[in-house]
Structures are given as structure tokens and as C-alpha cells.
Design an enzyme around this catalytic site. Structure first.
Site, mmCIF file in Angstrom:
data_model
loop_
_atom_site.group_PDB
_atom_site.id
_atom_site.type_symbol
_atom_site.label_atom_id
_atom_site.label_comp_id
_atom_site.label_asym_id
_atom_site.label_seq_id
_atom_site.Cartn_x
_atom_site.Cartn_y
_atom_site.Cartn_z
ATOM 1 N N LYS A 180 0.976 -1.653 0.203
ATOM 2 C CA LYS A 180 0.318 -0.259 -0.304
ATOM 3 C C LYS A 180 0.788 1.278 0.285
ATOM 4 O O LYS A 180 1.736 1.356 -0.078
ATOM 5 C CB LYS A 180 -0.913 -0.206 1.735
ATOM 6 C CG LYS A 180 -1.669 -1.077 0.789
ATOM 7 C CD LYS A 180 -3.582 -0.909 1.931
ATOM 8 C CE LYS A 180 -4.254 -1.957 1.181
ATOM 9 N NZ LYS A 180 -5.841 -1.560 1.786
ATOM 10 N N ARG A 224 -4.130 -9.842 3.989
ATOM 11 C CA ARG A 224 -4.051 -10.144 2.834
ATOM 12 C C ARG A 224 -3.130 -9.691 1.995
ATOM 13 O O ARG A 224 -2.523 -8.410 2.265
ATOM 14 C CB ARG A 224 -4.949 -9.040 2.406
ATOM 15 C CG ARG A 224 -5.983 -9.459 1.224
ATOM 16 C CD ARG A 224 -6.601 -8.362 1.315
ATOM 17 N NE ARG A 224 -7.083 -8.419 -0.556
ATOM 18 C CZ ARG A 224 -6.922 -7.506 -1.304
ATOM 19 N NH1 ARG A 224 -5.816 -6.586 -1.203
ATOM 20 N NH2 ARG A 224 -6.931 -7.592 -2.704
HETATM 21 N N1 PMM Z 1 -7.452 -3.822 0.252
HETATM 22 C C1 PMM Z 1 -7.835 -3.677 -1.359
HETATM 23 C C2 PMM Z 1 -9.010 -4.412 -2.108
HETATM 24 N N2 PMM Z 1 -9.314 -5.102 -0.754
HETATM 25 N N3 PMM Z 1 -9.474 -6.171 1.528
HETATM 26 C C3 PMM Z 1 -9.558 -6.226 2.336
HETATM 27 N N4 PMM Z 1 -10.586 -7.679 3.325
HETATM 28 N N5 PMM Z 1 -8.614 -4.867 3.272
HETATM 29 C C4 PMM Z 1 -8.006 -4.440 2.392
HETATM 30 O O1 PMM Z 1 -7.404 -3.766 2.900
HETATM 31 C C5 PMM Z 1 -8.244 -4.141 1.284
HETATM 32 C C6 PMM Z 1 -9.022 -5.760 0.820
HETATM 33 C C7 PMM Z 1 -6.603 -2.519 -2.491
HETATM 34 O O2 PMM Z 1 -5.621 -2.972 -1.922
HETATM 35 P P1 PMM Z 1 -5.185 -3.863 -3.754
HETATM 36 O O3 PMM Z 1 -5.202 -3.069 -4.834
HETATM 37 O O4 PMM Z 1 -3.444 -4.336 -3.276
HETATM 38 O O5 PMM Z 1 -6.554 -5.000 -3.657
#
Ligand code: PMM
Length: 306
Positions: free
Chosen positions: A243, A282
Site C-alpha cells: 500500500k 492479505r
Molecule cells: N484492500 C484492497 C482490496 N481489498 N480487502 C480487505 N479485506 N482489506 C483491504 O484493506 C483491502 C481489500 C486494495 O488493495 P489491492 O489493490 O492491493 O487489492
């Protein structure tokens, strides 16, 4: 880890295809390992996610990358078809479903435990029908009533993520006196709506929503103080991987680190979050983060009084 042949964070995925293994019975949520934090591998089937945008945009490339993460030991593969970064454009549910359903079916067939990353109830419903076992919803305080009904009716685990506003408005809503306490309080409000609709406490996993209506300092404050979130009594998922706040931390020659240059810092956060009691992380880089949760678990086992 993905190839670094392309400029960091851009270009198609050029990693070799995984050797396909025999299909396995799909893993069940109840069979997830215990004794260490879980690793959820990120699979964005999108042309525009900040962290891996365009790298797995077509179904075959996405399936190959999902299998690579599954074979590398990811406990869950999180499949999404809509970028949720600040400023991202909304994707209609039918387009989102066209992107992700073939990918979910293929990964489930291979034996993976799949979560669907969506804010749309109709997409979540279709994903469950395709074999997904967990709903990962970042809509936060604006969760659709239909989503709540679906979670109650289906009985599947539900990741409730803190977010104020949507992709267009969230950056302007990052105002808190005490971010850890306010995030926990706002999640409690949504959690109580879920309870009122008949969702069981055991279905709910909470997530502070790093970067969603939080500035860099607020993200660090949340990571430094998971206590109020843990006190809600649900497992806590931490999603810091690649991030923006890690880019600002890792400045080199006056330039913020690009997404693919943030994996070391991500693994460090994983180890610390796991040591602080996170249920799962994640992440994009599955092998390094799997090592990190194993380090945290081994250290905890060696601590005085363990
Ligand atoms: N952040 C993103 C997408 N999905 N899901 C959860 N549970 N928590 C998060 O902080 C989250 C998510 C955005 O990041 P990405 O582009 O790396 O998927």
C-alpha cells in the site's frame, strides 16, 4: 515472487506458468490451519489495481497466478474484479462477474479456498455459486442491505472492512481524533447491523481497512494499536501489502518506492501483525509472508510462559 522484468507495478505478468497439479477436493474454511496467522493471496483480475494493475487482467493469466499462490502455500486466494483504490472507477457487477467467475471456478476446482473481494451483493452471490467460500467486502459503513441478507442466509464467513465513503470520497474523509478507537466503534455499528439480520458472531472477521479513508500516519497508528479492534472479539485481518503508505516510508533518491518494491516492508508488517495477534494477512507475495507468519508463530511458542 512475480518477475521484476517489467517496470515495477506495471506491465503484464511474465512469470512462468505453474505446473498444473491434479485437482483436489476444495479446502473448507473449517480446515484452515491453526497455530499461525493465515495468508490470503491477492488476485486482482483488473486492469487498474494500484499494486498489480493489469498483471493478471485476463482469465488464463489470473488463474495461473492464483495457482502459483495456492501451490506456494496460500491458505486463501482472494479474487477481485474491481479496483478499490482511491479514485478508481466503479465496475458494473456483470463486468466484474465476467472477470472473476471463471477464475474462481478454476481455483476451486484445483482445491483452493477462495474468497471473493466485492462490494456488490449480486457478485458475491454469483461467486458463492461458483464455489467461493468467503465474502471479502470493503464497502465498510456503506454495506448493501442485500449483502447483509446474503451473509445471513448463506452462513459464510464475512470480512467486514472499515471504510468511510467510496473510492471517490474516502481520501477526504480521513479525519479522526483517535483512529483506532473510532475505527473499532464504527465497525461495531455495522457488526451490530449484521447481528440484527441474523449473522452469527463466528462468521465475522474484521479488518481496519488500511488506506481506506486513512492517511499514512493513521495507517501506522492502526497497526501500532490493534487492541481496540481485537476487543470486538472477532478475528482480525491486516491488509497492508504494497500500500501507498509503504511507498512513502521507503523513499529512495527522493522517490517513493514503487508497488513491487514494497514486499520487504510488507513481510515485516506481517511478522509484527501476526505477533500482535492478527488472524490473517492479505498479501501479494505469498512465500515471503508465509515465512513471516511462521517466524511469528515460532517466536510466540518460545516466549517465556508459552
Ligand atoms: N484492500 C484492497 C482490496 N481489498 N480487502 C480487505 N479485506 N482489506 C483491504 O484493506 C483491502 C481489500 C486494495 O488493495 P489491492 O489493490 O492491493 O487489492
Amino acid at each position: 515472487m512475480d518477475s521484476l522484468a517489467a517496470a515495477p507495478g506495471t506491465g503484464p505478468n511474465t512469470s512462468p506458468l505453474p505446473v498444473i497439479r491434479a485437482p483436489r477436493k476444495p479446502a473448507a474454511f473449517a480446515d484452515l490451519p491453526t497455530g499461525r496467522a493465515l495468508v490470503m493471496g491477492i488476485l486482482n483480475v483488473t486492469p487498474d489495481s494500484f499494486s498489480d494493475g493489469g498483471r493478471h487482467a485476463d482469465a488464463d493469466t489470473a488463474i495461473a497466478h492464483g495457482l502459483r499462490m495456492f501451490y506456494a502455500g496460500a491458505d486463501i486466494i482472494d479474487v477481485g474484479g474491481e479496483s478499490t483504490r482511491p479514485g478508481a472507477e466503479e465496475v458494473a457487477p456483470d463486468q466484474e462477474q465476467a472477470r472473476i467467475l471463471p477464475v474462481i471456478s478454476a481455483l476451486v476446482k484445483a482445491g483452493a479456498l477462495v474468497s471473493v473481494d466485492t462490494t456488490h451483493a449480486s457478485t458475491a452471490r454469483a461467486a458463492l455459486a461458483a464455489g467461493a467460500a468467503i465474502i471479502n467486502d470493503v464497502s465498510g459503513l456503506t454495506v448493501e442491505p442485500d449483502m447483509i441478507t446474503l451473509v445471513a442466509e448463506s452462513g459464510v464467513p464475512y470480512i467486514l472492512t472499515h471504510r468511510r465513503g467510496d473510492a471517490a470520497t474516502m481520501d477526504s474523509l480521513a479525519h479522526y481524533d483517535d483512529v483506532a478507537a473510532e475505527v473499532a466503534a464504527e465497525l461495531t455499528g455495522v457488526r451490530d447491523k449484521l447481528f440484527a439480520a441474523g449473522v452469527a458472531a463466528e462468521q465475522i472477521i474484521v479488518d481496519p481497512g488500511l488506506g481506506f479513508a486513512k492517511n499514512d500516519a493513521q495507517n501506522w497508528e492502526l497497526l501500532a494499536n490493534l487492541g481496540p479492534l481485537k476487543e470486538l472479539g472477532h478475528p482480525v485481518l491486516v491488509a497492508a501489502s504494497r500500500k501507498r503508505f509503504l511507498g512513502s516510508l521507503l523513499v529512495s533518491a527522493g522517490k517513493a518506492a514503487q508497488p513491487l518494491e514494497r514486499d520487504g516492508a510488507t513481510a515485516a508488517i506481517t511478522a509484527i501483525a501476526a505477533a500482535n495477534g492478527a488472524w490473517g494477512v492479505r498479501v501479494h507475495d505469498v512465500p515471503a509472508n508465509l515465512d513471516a507468519v511462521k517466524v511469528a508463530a515460532r517466536l510466540a511458542a518460545a516466549a517465556p510462559g508459552a
